[in-house]
Design a protein around this motif. Structure first.
Motif, PDB file in Angstrom:
ATOM      1  N   GLN A 163       0.821  -1.204   0.000  1.00 35.85           N
ATOM      2  CA  GLN A 163       0.000   0.000   0.000  1.00 35.85           C
ATOM      3  C   GLN A 163       0.859   1.260   0.000  1.00 35.85           C
ATOM      4  OE1 GLN A 163      -2.225  -1.040   3.550  1.00 35.85           O
ATOM      5  NE2 GLN A 163      -4.099  -1.312   2.354  1.00 35.85           N
ATOM      6  N   ASP A 174      -7.826   0.601   5.512  1.00 43.50           N
ATOM      7  CA  ASP A 174      -8.486  -0.513   4.828  1.00 43.50           C
ATOM      8  C   ASP A 174      -8.940  -1.526   5.875  1.00 43.50           C
ATOM      9  OD1 ASP A 174      -9.396  -2.431   3.124  1.00 43.50           O
ATOM     10  OD2 ASP A 174      -7.429  -3.021   2.342  1.00 43.50           O
ATOM     11  N   LEU A 175     -10.203  -1.416   6.285  1.00 43.03           N
ATOM     12  CA  LEU A 175     -10.725  -2.273   7.341  1.00 43.03           C
ATOM     13  C   LEU A 175     -10.861  -3.730   6.916  1.00 43.03           C
ATOM     14  CD1 LEU A 175     -13.497   0.071   8.815  1.00 43.03           C
ATOM     15  CD2 LEU A 175     -11.204  -0.354   9.714  1.00 43.03           C
ATOM     16  N   SER A 176     -10.822  -3.996   5.608  1.00 44.50           N
ATOM     17  CA  SER A 176     -10.961  -5.369   5.139  1.00 44.50           C
ATOM     18  C   SER A 176      -9.767  -6.238   5.537  1.00 44.50           C
ATOM     19  CB  SER A 176     -11.126  -5.391   3.615  1.00 44.50           C
ATOM     20  OG  SER A 176      -9.959  -4.871   2.973  1.00 44.50           O
ATOM     21  N   ARG A 177      -8.662  -5.627   5.947  1.00 43.17           N
ATOM     22  CA  ARG A 177      -7.480  -6.395   6.336  1.00 43.17           C
ATOM     23  C   ARG A 177      -7.636  -7.025   7.721  1.00 43.17           C
ATOM     24  NH1 ARG A 177      -2.603  -2.734   6.376  1.00 43.17           N
ATOM     25  NH2 ARG A 177      -1.590  -4.687   6.971  1.00 43.17           N
ATOM     26  N   GLY A 178      -8.600  -6.564   8.494  1.00 49.58           N
ATOM     27  CA  GLY A 178      -8.841  -7.145   9.813  1.00 49.58           C
ATOM     28  C   GLY A 178      -7.657  -6.947  10.749  1.00 49.58           C
ATOM     29  N   ASP A 180      -4.784  -7.951  10.470  1.00 47.50           N
ATOM     30  CA  ASP A 180      -3.523  -7.758   9.756  1.00 47.50           C
ATOM     31  C   ASP A 180      -3.097  -6.291   9.757  1.00 47.50           C
ATOM     32  OD1 ASP A 180      -1.373  -8.862   8.131  1.00 47.50           O
ATOM     33  OD2 ASP A 180      -2.256  -7.691   6.485  1.00 47.50           O
TER      34      ASP A 180
END
Length: 403
Positions: A163, A174-178, A180
């Motif tokens: 990124q 980016d909240l989709s990474r959780g 991570d």
């Protein structure tokens, strides 16, 4: 200035100026938060800001501000509002931007211009409106100066290398990474020994506080209460050490510690840190001790207490606010100290936290690890300061007034 003292001039002027301040602030905040391009339109900001006053007057009730909010959201969507939304920005983001703009302008302007009549203004009403505007502007600018670097630091620490390479200026999350998102922090403790650095800084700072109080409390009490030759000169020369920049003393300290075998040892750090903190602690405490009523201590002496017991049982309990503020201040100095740690410590197993963060400033280490290290070094002392701020303020104020 007399022509300004009319509501129909002062209201639109303050509204227009506040719209510019709020527009710039929200544009910067949205750009950092979303990674999209937002920029204020100066001319439209002046126009929309001037129209806020009639909409926010008390006579307008709730209908005026509600209509103004809807118009601001709609104008933002179609591109004729105070903020210009970049191409490719979603409708939801544009609506959020418009709502933030409405909330950040209508309610503050309503407070600034409350009870302002359209006609001639009294000096009191005019000055209060100007003071509210200047105060609000100062709060916004100060908050932006403090919050933006910290926000960039935190957001960068939550990125991964891909990124950062693709878009180094995108500070959205980016909240989709959780979980991570926190991989940089996990790697710091697992691979870079940051747990050891954190522990070293903690106990070094605590020991610095204890040693500083051990020497500064009796020293400050002696200056404040006892009469001895050179008392006045000592009192006035306490802070002379701060007139010499630490960088000037760095080489002599390095040579002396190398000759004594104290370089690259935690003991050497614990020895040298109080040297930099005891003078300021002496200066702060002597002013507070002078303000304490001497009659209370004299009563203890008449009851048969020794001077040391008077200090322990009477003076120190009365000085708890000052002791708390001095302890916090000394802890912050020791926690954030870098120059001496950088100069005297070479063994990574003995690094303090600031020395460990400096080690991350390398082209071979990803930037997100450096930012994560900076967050780890900043958050504990920030939480400690915010939690004990009232004690520090109380102690400093008491010492300043009574000293």
């Amino acid at each position: 200035m007399k022509f300004l003292r009319y509501g129909y001039i002062t209201g639109p002027v303050i509204g227009a100026l506040w719209m510019i301040v709020a527009g710039f602030t929200i544009a910067v905040a949205m750009s950092f938060a979303t990674g999209q391009a937002f920029r204020p339109n100066l001319l439209l900001s002046l126009v929309w800001g001037a129209l806020l006053w009639p909409a926010t007057m008390r006579a307008a009730g709730i209908a005026g501000p509600a209509l103004a909010a809807l118009l601001l959201v709609g104008a933002t969507l179609i591109g004729v509002g105070p903020l210009i939304v970049g191409a490719g920005t979603s409708t939801v983001t544009a609506v959020i931007c418009g709502l933030l703009l409405a909330a950040g302008t209508i309610w503050p302007v309503r407070l600034m211009l409350q009870d302002m009549p359209p006609g001639a203004l009294t000096r009191h009403i005019f000055e209060h409106a100007v003071i509210r505007f200047l105060t609000g502007t100062g709060y916004v600018i100060f908050t932006a100066i403090v919050a933006i670097p910290f926000y960039v630091m935190v957001m960068t620490s939550l990125k991964n290398q891909q990124q950062l390479v693709q878009n180094p200026l995108d500070f959205s999350i980016d909240l989709s990474r959780g979980l991570d998102l926190f991989s940089s922090y996990v790697e710091l403790f697992a691979q870079f020994n940051f747990g050891s650095y954190l522990w070293t800084s903690t106990y070094v700072s605590v020991l610095t506080v204890l040693i500083t109080l051990l020497f500064s409390v009796p020293g400050a009490y002696a200056v404040a209460r006892l009469r001895f030759s050179g008392r006045t000169a000592f009192s006035r020369s306490i802070l002379l050490i701060y007139m010499v920049p630490m960088i000037v003393l760095a080489l002599p300290i390095y040579i002396a510690f190398s000759m004594l075998g104290l370089r690259n040892t935690i003991f050497g750090i614990i020895v040298i840190y109080p040297v930099t903190t005891i003078p300021v602690a002496l200066y702060m405490l002597q002013g507070y001790f002078r303000g304490l009523p001497a009659e209370v201590e004299e009563a203890g002496l008449m009851d048969g207490l020794t001077r040391l017991r008077v200090i322990w049982k009477i003076t120190l309990p009365l000085s708890l606010p000052a002791l708390a503020s001095v302890s916090l201040y000394v802890f912050m100095i020791a926690w954030n100290e870098f120059l001496l740690a950088f100069m005297l410590l070479d063994d990574p197993s003995k690094f303090t936290l600031t020395r460990g963060v400096a080690m991350l400033n390398s082209s071979e280490i990803p930037r997100q690890h450096l930012m994560a290290g900076a967050v780890i070094a900043t958050v504990p002392i920030m939480v400690l300061f915010l939690g004990l701020e009232k004690f520090m303020t109380r102690g400093l104020t008491a010492g300043a007034v009574k000293g």
